[in-house]
Write a protein that holds these residues in place. Structure first.
Motif: not given
Length: 288
Positions: A181-202
């Motif tokens: 996934n591509a995540l960003y600091m200043d636009e959506s999808p935001e990296v702050d919520d990184v765990t919400a975008y993955f099902t992988s444990r690692d």
């Protein structure tokens, strides 16, 4: 004679901002591929404006050490180098595929091959994967692992997000990682919520920034929950919301980036001989 100019942003505030530029320039200088190798900066010395004046070579390859095509690569650098007839349309790019254009810097009597930034070169995909390998210590990292390609993002420059998504999609197509996934600091999808975008444990986070600084060493670690206080550091991996996060340093600090600079110059016509092999080889293949 041929010369290489590595053009970077630099910083008045972060003394480490220019470190990757000098490291990559030194690596290329040691190969002897160019008669001269010059670092140049917007926020430090030597400045873009003086870069060409300091060279003896009449043929110069300029490679921007930037992630995206945008304001600095399309406006600031060509203006400061005084490239005659420059216009962003000469790159004929959609925001991710600028190659090079040859122009004159008449005031200094030099021919300049102005290249696209390193961040949009296809070989950067392999550099991102290499960062994931290094931070996990696993050269086969991928199966059952998620990869977050993290960029700054900004509403002021659509190409900023394009570069991040471009490499995320290229890695996704390889089907090496469970999720990308591509995540960003200043636009959506935001990296702050990184765990919400993955099902992988690692999950491996690779920031697409040239240097480690305020964003990569302070903002992101605290925002994603690696630590409450960046000054105290953080474990690798870190347990966050039931996931293990492996946080890599800025992609620009990867030594393999010297090869990407050489790739840019070679594609523009520079004779680099066997320099690519001596800075860890040609990285334009299907994977590191």
């Amino acid at each position: 004679m041929q010369a290489l100019v590595v053009a970077a942003h630099g910083s008045h505030l972060n003394p480490d901002a220019s470190a990757p530029t000098y490291a990559h320039a030194d690596a290329i200088r040691e190969t002897g591929a160019f008669d001269e190798v010059q670092e140049a900066f917007w926020k430090e010395e030597p400045h873009f404006r003086e870069a060409l004046r300091s060279l003896e070579a009449e043929e110069v390859y300029v490679v921007p050490l930037f992630i995206s095509e945008g304001y600095f690569t399309e406006r600031v650098i060509p203006r400061e180098l005084r490239l005659e007839g420059w216009d962003p349309s000469l790159w004929d790019s959609d925001g991710t595929n600028a190659a090079s254009v040859t122009l004159e810097a008449g005031d200094v009597g030099k021919t300049v091959h102005y290249c696209g930034p390193v961040g949009t070169h296809d070989a950067m995909t392999d550099v991102i994967v290499r960062r994931a390998e290094r931070v996990t210590g696993d050269p086969q990292v991928g199966p059952e692992v998620g990869l977050a390609v993290v960029g700054h993002g900004t509403d002021r420059n659509e190409n900023s997000a394009k570069a991040i998504e471009y490499h995320a999609e290229r890695i996704r197509e390889r089907e090496r990682f469970e999720e990308v996934n591509a995540l960003y600091m200043d636009e959506s999808p935001e990296v702050d919520d990184v765990t919400a975008y993955f099902t992988s444990r690692d999950i491996v986070l690779v920031p697409l920034f040239i240097a480690d600084g305020f964003h990569t060493q302070e903002d992101i670690p605290e925002d994603v929950g690696l630590t409450d206080d960046y000054r105290e550091g953080w474990p690798i991996p870190a347990d966050v919301d039931g996931h293990r996060l492996w946080y890599a340093g800025a992609v620009g600090t990867e030594e393999l980036l010297a090869a990407v600079l050489l790739e840019r110059a070679a594609a523009a016509g520079a004779d680099v001989g066997d320099a690519l092999e001596s800075v860890q080889g040609d990285v334009t293949g299907t994977g590191v």
